[in-house]
Scaffold this motif. Structure first.
Motif, PDB file in Angstrom:
ATOM      1  N   VAL A 100      48.496  35.790  37.555  1.00 10.16           N
ATOM      2  CA  VAL A 100      47.475  36.806  37.813  1.00 10.16           C
ATOM      3  C   VAL A 100      46.177  36.406  37.115  1.00 10.16           C
ATOM      4  O   VAL A 100      46.166  36.112  35.920  1.00 10.16           O
ATOM      5  CB  VAL A 100      47.934  38.199  37.323  1.00 10.16           C
ATOM      6  N   PHE A 101      45.085  36.432  37.880  1.00 10.96           N
ATOM      7  CA  PHE A 101      43.784  36.033  37.344  1.00 10.96           C
ATOM      8  C   PHE A 101      42.704  37.046  37.736  1.00 10.96           C
ATOM      9  O   PHE A 101      42.619  37.451  38.890  1.00 10.96           O
ATOM     10  CB  PHE A 101      43.362  34.661  37.887  1.00 10.96           C
ATOM     11  N   GLY A 102      41.890  37.430  36.763  1.00  7.23           N
ATOM     12  CA  GLY A 102      40.706  38.220  37.018  1.00  7.23           C
ATOM     13  C   GLY A 102      39.496  37.340  36.836  1.00  7.23           C
ATOM     14  O   GLY A 102      39.299  36.781  35.752  1.00  7.23           O
ATOM     15  N   GLY A 103      38.685  37.203  37.876  1.00 11.80           N
ATOM     16  CA  GLY A 103      37.529  36.308  37.786  1.00 11.80           C
ATOM     17  C   GLY A 103      36.355  36.806  38.590  1.00 11.80           C
ATOM     18  O   GLY A 103      35.769  36.060  39.365  1.00 11.80           O
ATOM     19  N   GLY A 104      36.002  38.075  38.412  1.00 14.11           N
ATOM     20  CA  GLY A 104      34.946  38.654  39.223  1.00 14.11           C
ATOM     21  C   GLY A 104      35.526  39.259  40.485  1.00 14.11           C
ATOM     22  O   GLY A 104      36.723  39.525  40.573  1.00 14.11           O
ATOM     23  N   CYS A 105      34.703  39.451  41.491  1.00 13.14           N
ATOM     24  CA  CYS A 105      35.146  40.060  42.744  1.00 13.14           C
ATOM     25  C   CYS A 105      36.294  39.264  43.345  1.00 13.14           C
ATOM     26  O   CYS A 105      36.213  38.051  43.500  1.00 13.14           O
ATOM     27  CB  CYS A 105      33.977  40.118  43.719  1.00 13.14           C
ATOM     28  N   PHE A 106      37.375  39.961  43.712  1.00 17.82           N
ATOM     29  CA  PHE A 106      38.532  39.251  44.255  1.00 17.82           C
ATOM     30  C   PHE A 106      38.242  38.619  45.611  1.00 17.82           C
ATOM     31  O   PHE A 106      39.002  37.787  46.088  1.00 17.82           O
ATOM     32  CB  PHE A 106      39.777  40.141  44.352  1.00 17.82           C
ATOM     33  N   TRP A 107      37.134  39.002  46.243  1.00 13.70           N
ATOM     34  CA  TRP A 107      36.771  38.395  47.518  1.00 13.70           C
ATOM     35  C   TRP A 107      36.693  36.875  47.420  1.00 13.70           C
ATOM     36  O   TRP A 107      37.057  36.170  48.355  1.00 13.70           O
ATOM     37  CB  TRP A 107      35.418  38.928  47.988  1.00 13.70           C
ATOM     38  N   CYS A 108      36.190  36.386  46.291  1.00 12.45           N
ATOM     39  CA  CYS A 108      35.974  34.943  46.148  1.00 12.45           C
ATOM     40  C   CYS A 108      37.082  34.247  45.368  1.00 12.45           C
ATOM     41  O   CYS A 108      36.986  33.046  45.096  1.00 12.45           O
ATOM     42  CB  CYS A 108      34.636  34.688  45.458  1.00 12.45           C
ATOM     43  N   MET A 109      38.131  34.959  45.022  1.00 11.82           N
ATOM     44  CA  MET A 109      39.218  34.363  44.246  1.00 11.82           C
ATOM     45  C   MET A 109      40.426  34.002  45.106  1.00 11.82           C
ATOM     46  O   MET A 109      41.348  33.344  44.634  1.00 11.82           O
ATOM     47  CB  MET A 109      39.665  35.332  43.143  1.00 11.82           C
ATOM     48  N   GLY A 128      45.389  45.885  34.699  1.00  2.98           N
ATOM     49  CA  GLY A 128      44.849  45.991  33.347  1.00  2.98           C
ATOM     50  C   GLY A 128      44.286  47.337  32.978  1.00  2.98           C
ATOM     51  O   GLY A 128      43.729  47.502  31.891  1.00  2.98           O
ATOM     52  N   GLY A 129      44.429  48.348  33.846  1.00  2.00           N
ATOM     53  CA  GLY A 129      43.828  49.643  33.574  1.00  2.00           C
ATOM     54  C   GLY A 129      44.833  50.727  33.244  1.00  2.00           C
ATOM     55  O   GLY A 129      46.018  50.467  33.023  1.00  2.00           O
ATOM     56  N   THR A 143      35.573  53.162  35.457  1.00  2.00           N
ATOM     57  CA  THR A 143      36.136  54.185  34.571  1.00  2.00           C
ATOM     58  C   THR A 143      37.658  54.106  34.439  1.00  2.00           C
ATOM     59  O   THR A 143      38.243  54.858  33.672  1.00  2.00           O
ATOM     60  CB  THR A 143      35.773  55.590  35.097  1.00  2.00           C
ATOM     61  N   THR A 144      38.312  53.219  35.185  1.00  2.00           N
ATOM     62  CA  THR A 144      39.775  53.180  35.181  1.00  2.00           C
ATOM     63  C   THR A 144      40.350  52.135  34.233  1.00  2.00           C
ATOM     64  O   THR A 144      41.559  52.118  33.996  1.00  2.00           O
ATOM     65  CB  THR A 144      40.317  52.885  36.593  1.00  2.00           C
ATOM     66  N   GLY A 145      39.496  51.251  33.723  1.00  2.00           N
ATOM     67  CA  GLY A 145      39.967  50.185  32.844  1.00  2.00           C
ATOM     68  C   GLY A 145      40.476  48.960  33.577  1.00  2.00           C
ATOM     69  O   GLY A 145      40.817  47.953  32.950  1.00  2.00           O
ATOM     70  N   HIS A 146      40.556  49.025  34.899  1.00  2.00           N
ATOM     71  CA  HIS A 146      41.059  47.900  35.677  1.00  2.00           C
ATOM     72  C   HIS A 146      39.999  46.824  35.874  1.00  2.00           C
ATOM     73  O   HIS A 146      38.802  47.077  35.769  1.00  2.00           O
ATOM     74  CB  HIS A 146      41.526  48.361  37.065  1.00  2.00           C
ATOM     75  N   VAL A 147      40.478  45.625  36.198  1.00  2.00           N
ATOM     76  CA  VAL A 147      39.606  44.580  36.701  1.00  2.00           C
ATOM     77  C   VAL A 147      40.097  44.184  38.084  1.00  2.00           C
ATOM     78  O   VAL A 147      41.269  44.353  38.415  1.00  2.00           O
ATOM     79  CB  VAL A 147      39.585  43.327  35.787  1.00  2.00           C
ATOM     80  N   TYR A 186      32.237  46.098  34.016  1.00  2.00           N
ATOM     81  CA  TYR A 186      33.475  45.926  33.250  1.00  2.00           C
ATOM     82  C   TYR A 186      34.622  45.450  34.135  1.00  2.00           C
ATOM     83  O   TYR A 186      35.465  44.664  33.702  1.00  2.00           O
ATOM     84  CB  TYR A 186      33.817  47.282  32.621  1.00  2.00           C
ATOM     85  N   GLN A 187      34.634  45.893  35.380  1.00  2.00           N
ATOM     86  CA  GLN A 187      35.741  45.585  36.289  1.00  2.00           C
ATOM     87  C   GLN A 187      35.701  44.147  36.810  1.00  2.00           C
ATOM     88  O   GLN A 187      36.634  43.717  37.500  1.00  2.00           O
ATOM     89  CB  GLN A 187      35.757  46.552  37.480  1.00  2.00           C
ATOM     90  N   TYR A 188      34.654  43.400  36.467  1.00  2.00           N
ATOM     91  CA  TYR A 188      34.529  42.022  36.945  1.00  2.00           C
ATOM     92  C   TYR A 188      34.684  40.980  35.836  1.00  2.00           C
ATOM     93  O   TYR A 188      34.469  39.800  36.078  1.00  2.00           O
ATOM     94  CB  TYR A 188      33.167  41.823  37.619  1.00  2.00           C
TER      95      TYR A 188
END
Length: 276
Positions: A100-109, A128-129, A143-147, A186-188
């Protein structure tokens, strides 16, 4: 496509009741519903609705189901490939794993992973939220803490977790804790989510290698966190690069130019450091 009064009302009722429909979208849909219920002529009401939705539709900023309805009322085909969520599962625990990877907008991941040999499935979503069943707009509010993140199922016989982490570093700006590229919030922020000690060790060693390279002037802020519940986003946002190829290419080009410039600066910095 011309809708009958009954068809239009049924579609609009369902959209109003859809929890993912935004408040503003609901308002214009309710206005259209009220007008349709009191008047027999459907065309002027649907035309008025199309005019109100058009500015957001042109920027691809309508929620998924409303976007589909907009295409229907303007007579354009809905060509979205339906993501088969049931196939995003590990069937062979001996040779399959997930990352699992968070790297900005998931559109480009998605595309950078999905097009590699050994990748079985890539799912876009949130993690993560602290909010259960978060909607796209809730996460967007920060506001949810997620990315926004991608969950990658891969065949360990064909590609390793270390190789996935190496790909990840090539996709992000590891010095930016306020978002990624044009996506701010924060979500990105960039995070590697690890599911066991082995993944943590690989991720930590890889991060230290990036830090020690001297390639970046600013601190490496990419976090490493344990995995938590991964909430898939709805179909409309899955595999964006296939559904919106022109827009995806523009976004990808921007990211690539930024990363190329950043890498060139890093190469110069590293070379200068060696010469000194």
């Amino acid at each position: 496509m011309e809708l009958t009064k009954e068809e239009a009302l049924r579609e609009i009722y369902n959209l109003i009741l859809n929890a993912d429909t935004r408040d503003w979208e609901c308002l214009v849909l309710i206005e259209t519903k009220d007008a349709l219920e009191t008047k027999d002529n459907v065309t002027p009401q649907i035309t008025s609705l199309e005019e109100k939705l058009r500015p957001l539709a042109l920027r691809d900023n309508l929620t998924g189901e409303v976007a589909d309805f907009y295409l229907k009322i303007v007579g354009e085909p809905i060509e979205e490939e339906r993501f088969d969520f049931s196939k995003h599962t590990i069937e062979d625990y001996k040779y399959q794993d997930y990352a699992v990877f968070g790297g900005g907008c998931f559109w480009c991941m998605v595309e950078p992973f999905e097009t590699k040999d050994g990748i079985d499935s890539v799912l876009s979503g949130f993690t993560g939220g602290h909010t259960k069943y978060p909607s796209y707009d809730q996460v967007l509010s920060g506001t949810t803490g997620h990315v926004e993140a991608v969950e990658v199922i891969f065949d360990t016989r064909l590609i390793s977790y270390k190789e996935l982490v190496d790909i990840y570093w090539q996709l992000i700006d590891p010095t930016d804790d306020k978002g990624q590229f044009q996506d701010r919030g924060y979500q990105y922020r960039p995070i590697i989510f690890v599911r066991n000690k082995q993944q943590r060790q690989i991720a930590e060693e890889s991060k230290q290698k990036v830090i020690s390279s001297g390639r970046y002037k600013q601190p490496i802020i990419t976090e490493i966190q344990p995995t938590s519940t991964f909430w898939p986003v709805e179909n409309h946002y899955q595999q964006f690069y296939k559904k919106n190829p022109k827009r995806y290419k523009r976004i990808k080009r921007y990211r690539q130019r930024f990363l190329l410039y950043q890498r060139l600066k890093g190469e110069i910095r590293m070379r200068w450091g060696k010469e000194r």
